[in-house]
Structure formats: C-alpha cells, structure tokens
Design an enzyme around this catalytic site. Structure first.
Site, PDB file in Angstrom:
ATOM      1  N   GLU A 265     -30.384  -4.955   7.951  1.00 59.31           N
ATOM      2  CA  GLU A 265     -30.131  -4.641   9.364  1.00 59.31           C
ATOM      3  C   GLU A 265     -31.106  -3.603   9.911  1.00 59.31           C
ATOM      4  O   GLU A 265     -31.518  -3.691  11.064  1.00 59.31           O
ATOM      5  CB  GLU A 265     -28.690  -4.143   9.556  1.00 59.31           C
ATOM      6  CG  GLU A 265     -27.623  -5.223   9.423  1.00 59.31           C
ATOM      7  CD  GLU A 265     -27.181  -5.493   7.995  1.00 59.31           C
ATOM      8  OE1 GLU A 265     -27.765  -4.894   7.054  1.00 59.31           O
ATOM      9  OE2 GLU A 265     -26.254  -6.294   7.786  1.00 59.31           O
TER      10      GLU A 265
ATOM     11  N   HIS B 280     -13.912  -4.584   8.511  1.00 56.42           N
ATOM     12  CA  HIS B 280     -14.288  -5.779   9.279  1.00 56.42           C
ATOM     13  C   HIS B 280     -13.407  -5.995  10.498  1.00 56.42           C
ATOM     14  O   HIS B 280     -13.342  -7.107  11.017  1.00 56.42           O
ATOM     15  CB  HIS B 280     -14.210  -7.036   8.398  1.00 56.42           C
ATOM     16  CG  HIS B 280     -15.215  -7.096   7.299  1.00 56.42           C
ATOM     17  ND1 HIS B 280     -15.098  -6.356   6.150  1.00 56.42           N
ATOM     18  CD2 HIS B 280     -16.361  -7.799   7.170  1.00 56.42           C
ATOM     19  CE1 HIS B 280     -16.118  -6.614   5.352  1.00 56.42           C
ATOM     20  NE2 HIS B 280     -16.912  -7.485   5.951  1.00 56.42           N
TER      21      HIS B 280
END
Lengths: 355, 340
Positions: free
Chosen positions: B65, B134
């Site tokens: 990322e 998450h």
C-alpha cells in the site's frame, strides 16, 4: 575513477556476487559535462556555506532553533555534492527527481529556481511554496523536483512518476535520492519490488554518508552496501567508491541509459561524506573528532578541480571564472530572499484545496 | 399510458460505471490497487474495467500500500488522474504516511504549485462479524486532518455522481464506500444497496448534505448505513406522530454546516448517529457546530449515538450491541420528546 556494477543476470547465473569493472569500457567523459558538474558542485558548496552563516544569525549567544531569519531544522549537504552533480548531468527538466530532507544539492543541480528556493527557506511569500514548506519541502514542478521530510517516502513518488512516463510513452526517467538509512524502510523495498515488477524507468541513488543521524551504517544495515540489495529485486546495482564525481558520472550514465531504453530500475550506492552534522546544531558526539578533517582532506570538489587541471582540460583562470559565476548566482539568490516580503499571516488559510 | 422504467443498479455497479465513463472521457484516468483487475475489486467497485480498458490502465498491485498509494501521488503530480483502492480502510495503518504526510499536505506545502488530482477509494463499515481489523469506518480519522476531501455516499445514485465529481476534482479525495451498500451477493441483501442510477454521466457535489426526509420535530443526521437506519427509525416514529427530518451528511470534509443548522432551526432537536467511535468523532463535531451556531434554537440537549469507544467485536451479539441501529434511534428520539 571506477565503479562496480552488479547485473541481475550474472547474479542468477552464478548465484553469487558478480562484479564487473567498467573503467576501460566506458566512453570517455566529455569535458563540457565535467565542467558543468564542477560548476554545480561549487555552487552547492558555496550555497551551503552561506546557509551555515544565515542559519546562525539570531541563534547566538543562545541557540534557539526557532530564531533567526532561517528557523527550523537545517540539514546541509556539504561534502555530498558528487551524488547530485554526477546524476543530474544526465537528466533534463522532463526527468523527475525526488529528494529527502537533505535536498539542497539535488535541487540546485536539477535546476530549481534558486531565488524562489532560497526565499522559501527564508519563509518568504516569493518562495516556491509561498513560505508554507521550508527547506525540507521544496517543490518546483517546472523542473519536476520535489523533496520531503519523511525518510524513504519520496521513493514511491518517483515510482509513480516513472509509471506516468511509461503510460505517456515518454523516455523520461525518475530518480529518487535517499540516504543509506532509508534503505531499511519499508517504502524502499515495496517500491523496488513494484518498479522491478513493472520494469519502470526508476533509479534510486543511495547516498551513504555513514550515519542515520547518529547511528553508523554498520549498526543499522545488514549488508555492506545497498546496491547488493538489487539482486533481491532482480534489478541492476552499482557502487561508487570514495565520493568520486567521475565514477558517479559513469554509474549514473549507465543507469539512466538503462532506464531510458526500457531496461528497468537501478540502485546506485555512493560512498559520500557528511562534512557537517546531521543538522545544524548537532553536537556530533557520536563521531571521532579526527573524522571530519580526514574527510575534508578527500574533498571531492578539490579532487575534480585537480583532475581537470591535470588533464589539461581547463586552466586556472577558466576555473576561477566558473567559481565567480556560481558564487554570484548564489549571492543574488540570498539577496532576493532577504529582500522579499513575508506572507500575510492570513495566507496560512490558503492553498489547502485548489478550486 | 407509457410507464418510464427506472434503471436500477447496485452501489458497486454504480461506482464502476462512473469510473468507466471517466476513463472513456479522460485518458489520464487509471485505477490501481489490490485485486481490482480480474477480480473486479473485492467489493465490486472496479468490475468490468479490466475487460474494457486492459492491464495498462487497470493495475493489480502487490500488497504494497505504501508503494502503490505513493505511486498514485507521484503519478498525480505528473498530471495523471489515478484512482487507488485501499481494500479496507482499516489497512490505513500501513500507509498513512503516504496518505496524510504526502497526499494531503503536498498541495499546501507547495503553495498550490503542485496539484494532486487523485481518488483514494476505500471500503468501510461493519455489521457482518469481520471484527476489529476489518469493520471500522474511521470517518473522523480522515476528516480530522486537513488537505483531503472526505466523502461517504449512501445511495447508488450518489455513489456514481460523487465518484464522477471525485475523479474530476483537482484535489485528493478520499472516497469511502460502505461494504453493506455495495449490493454484494455474499452479504445481507439490503434494499438500500439498490437504487435508480441514470445511465448518462452526471455529478453530485462533494460538499453538500442531502435532506432525505423532511420533518418538523427532530433532526437526525447520519451517514451511509446510519442514514438508512435513521430513515427506518423515522418511518416508525411517524406512526407515533413524530416527524423526523433525516439528513444524509454525504460529505465529511468539507462539512455542509448550513443544511444542518437550517434543519435544527426548524426542528429544534438534534440526534447525530455515527458508525464510528464516539469520542472526538463526527457526532462531537456536529454537536459542536450546532452549539456554536444554533445553541439557542435547541429545545433539548443534543443526543449522540456512536460506537462506545471499543474496538468492533466479532460475535453477533457483541457487535449488535455496539453498533447504532433503528431501535436505538427510535428509543433515543422518544426519550428526547418525552423529556421536552
């Protein structure tokens, strides 16, 4: 005047260190380009010397980092000139350069507007960032130069510039300059994998000045030199010894050609010298008192000057003319910065978003 | 008599359509991220793009990322218009330096000389037992820090229109889409995840809240799932004669103060509902805005519903306990009306 090249294809065939000495195979370096490098290096050195003076103003008898015409942290590149000059001699304004927190030598050699750059460092309205960035945050889109204060963070930006160049079908390259300490950050490794995977025109120049602030490379880095890490990503590597301007020229030339020809990334590590502290005001208690005088005795500018004279490429008056011209350009930039106005306080509210 | 048949799309198809139309309009637009190519994005936001535009403009990235969001920044500085997908907003921890120290600050530090026309799109939200790493929305985390526009559309219509606006904007835009509003076959089938979406390209502004339902008794401000829960609550409250006005905030930064203030001036009561942590969050911000600008319009204290400052738990019973829902909203409004 040599550098060591390590090629990924040789690595994989032999499974070990493949070292090729290139000094005889290289085309000779043009005198014009060496003269250009010399001028840049002189300009950088003089610029940093003037900055030492300007930075000191208002900071005595008590050193307060926030005082004086140039406040804040100040990281100078005195001694590290060959990395910038030896690479930038091969670049044009269409090639992108990202630099770290110690960025003046890169900015100057890339052709960043010296007046606006200096005004920025003085916090003036006429600066590159209208006084919002300072010495670690210089942006000159005209010559595709940027720098930033977070270690290793400029590498992904260079990856993105290299991507954009490829998408646009241009042969422009992107060069990320970092210190040797940055080669231990995640961004370095993620970026190299990505650039190698996509075969991007990226070059990473690792300037090994021996210290990440105070910690010596031997205490931070698992390999002797970071070009060895090229093999982990299947890219080319090169190592430049002894802060040598001509060897840097040659290593850079090969890397830039490789990138322009679609042959992918290169890591160049150059052994360079940090004549000053990590920042101005650094007591430097972590290094031997004899170290800096020893490094200064191997000054790369004096070395290149002598090489030019010895080879009878140039005579003394011609060199002096270069030196005078470079110094005048720097003096004019400092004068411009000092003469410029500070921004209006409420200008702090501008430029968060563009409309 | 001719009946006009409205075209209905799921949230993710609406987003993918906006991206596809902008990629057709502008060759500088491209998409990169994890599993956004052949897979079409884990939440379907990039479905069909690889087939249409090929791997040169739809780039599956490694799990890096920092590198690919940083590369999007570098490409945007060169005049490209990248759309990078951060698969779950919860993954911000591995790349927040690029997002916040660079994407959000470079335009400012350059005095406006460098523009970063890029979109960072990311999935948010819980309610399906994916636990603490998450399930967050982190709305306030992003909206707190200057330099990024932060939007979180709630309907397929807005997902398309605001994505089109985000791509055309010259500033970095964090585009949050809620997983439960994507219309995924493998999650709860919610009516709100499907809606009318015109086929032609259109824009929805990035700085305007939307009054979803008008009412005179109380203002309920929500965003994404909380907007829909507020609408459910409003229908139930109406049966008891309480008319709630529901505002879908849509944009966290910049925030549309006027729509909120105007509503409070009409209803004199305010409930703010958020799927983010309570402290220092969106509910606190809106309560502060109303206190500063419309305190004397209020007939009762402002009420806030949000996650009670715990990580999102896994087990259904635990997660349901911490997430605001229609029942809690109804209960809160009724209490408020009784106290008056």
């Amino acid at each position: 005047m040599e550098f060591v090249a390590r090629h990924p294809n040789l690595w994989s065939k032999k499974g070990g260190v493949a070292v090729t000495k290139f000094e005889e195979k290289q085309p000779s370096v043009s005198v014009d380009k060496l003269m250009w490098m010399y001028e840049q290096m002189v300009k950088i050195r003089y610029y940093e010397d003037q900055m030492v003076e300007a930075y000191t103003e208002g900071k005595s008898p008590v050193f307060n980092i926030g005082e004086g015409p140039v406040p804040g942290e100040m990281h100078l590149a005195t001694g590290q000139e060959p990395a910038a000059a030896g690479m930038m001699v091969h670049l044009t304004k269409d090639d992108t350069v990202t630099a770290p927190h110690r960025p003046h030598h890169h900015a100057i050699a890339k052709g960043v507007d010296l007046k606006k750059m200096t005004a920025e460092i003085f916090g003036k309205e006429s600066g590159l960032g209208k006084g919002k960035g300072g010495h670690m945050h210089l942006f000159d889109p005209e010559v595709k130069f940027s720098c930033g204060g977070i270690v290793a963070a400029g590498i992904p930006h260079a990856v993105g510039a290299a991507m954009a160049n490829k998408m646009k079908g241009k042969d422009w390259v992107a060069v990320a300059f970092i210190g040797e300490g940055a080669a231990n950050a995640g961004a370095f490794h993620e970026s190299l994998n990505l650039a190698a995977l996509w075969n991007l025109p990226l070059i990473i120049v690792v300037e090994d000045n021996s210290y990440g602030i105070s910690v010596p490379k031997t205490a931070s880095t698992s390999v002797e030199s970071n070009d060895l890490r090229a093999s982990a990503y299947g890219v080319a590597g090169a190592y430049v010894k002894d802060n040598d301007p001509v060897a840097m020229y040659k290593a850079s030339e090969e890397a830039v050609n490789r990138a322009r020809n679609g042959q992918g990334p290169t890591i160049i590590e150059i052994e360079t010298f940090r004549f000053l502290g990590h920042f101005q005001g650094d007591p430097e208690l972590y290094r031997d008192k004899e170290e800096v005088p020893g490094l200064r005795a191997r000054d790369p500018i004096m070395k290149l000057r002598q090489q030019l004279l010895d080879a009878e490429h140039v005579n003394e008056p011609e060199l002096e003319e270069i030196e005078t011209r470079a110094k005048k350009e720097v003096d004019d930039a400092y004068q411009f910065a000092r003469d410029s106005d500070y921004p209006k306080p409420e200008a702090a509210l501008d430029d968060v978003f563009t409309s | 008599m001719e009946t006009a048949k409205k075209r209905m799309l799921t949230g993710n198809k609406a987003m993918a359509e906006a991206i596809a139309q902008e990629m057709e309009n502008d060759k500088n637009v491209f998409v990169l991220g994890e599993d956004i190519g052949k897979y079409g994005g884990i939440f379907g936001s990039t479905q069909g793009l690889m087939e249409k535009f090929g791997p040169e403009r739809v780039l599956d990235t490694p799990i890096s990322e920092t590198a690919f969001i940083g590369a999007a920044i570098g490409a945007a500085a060169e005049g490209m218009r990248p759309i990078a997908e951060l698969m779950f907003v919860d993954f911000f921890g591995v790349c927040m330096d690029q997002i916040y120290n660079h994407m959000a600050k470079i335009p400012y530090m350059s005095g406006g000389n460098v523009r970063l026309p890029m979109v960072l799109m990311t999935s948010v939200g819980g309610g399906y037992s994916d636990a603490a790493q998450h399930s967050q929305t982190l709305y306030a985390t992003f909206a707190h820090m200057p330099g990024m526009k932060v939007v979180a559309p709630s309907t397929p219509y807005d997902l398309k229109g605001m994505m089109t606006s985000a791509i055309r904007d010259d500033n970095p835009v964090v585009f949050m889409f809620h997983k439960s509003l994507q219309g995924l076959g493998w999650m709860d089938q919610l009516d709100y995840a499907v809606g009318h979406v015109p086929e032609e390209s259109y824009t929805v502004p990035l700085d305007k809240a939307n009054v979803m339902r008008e009412g005179k008794d109380v203002t309920i401000v929500g965003i994404q799932m909380m907007t829909h829960y507020a609408m459910e609550a409003a229908e139930r409250l109406a049966q008891d004669g309480i008319e709630a006005e529901v505002i879908d905030l849509r944009s966290l930064a910049p925030i549309d103060k006027d729509t909120i203030i105007n509503s409070v001036k009409k209803t004199h009561r305010l409930v703010v509902v958020d799927e983010d942590y309570r402290s220092y969050g969106m509910t606190a911000e809106i309560a502060a805005i109303v206190s500063e600008e419309a305190l004397y319009e209020l007939e009762s204290p402002i009420k806030r519903l949000a996650i009670p400052d715990v990580p999102i738990p896994y087990s259904h019973v635990l997660e349901d306990f911490v997430l605001p829902g229609p029942d809690k909203i109804v209960e809160t409004v009724k209490q408020m009306m009784d106290e008056a």
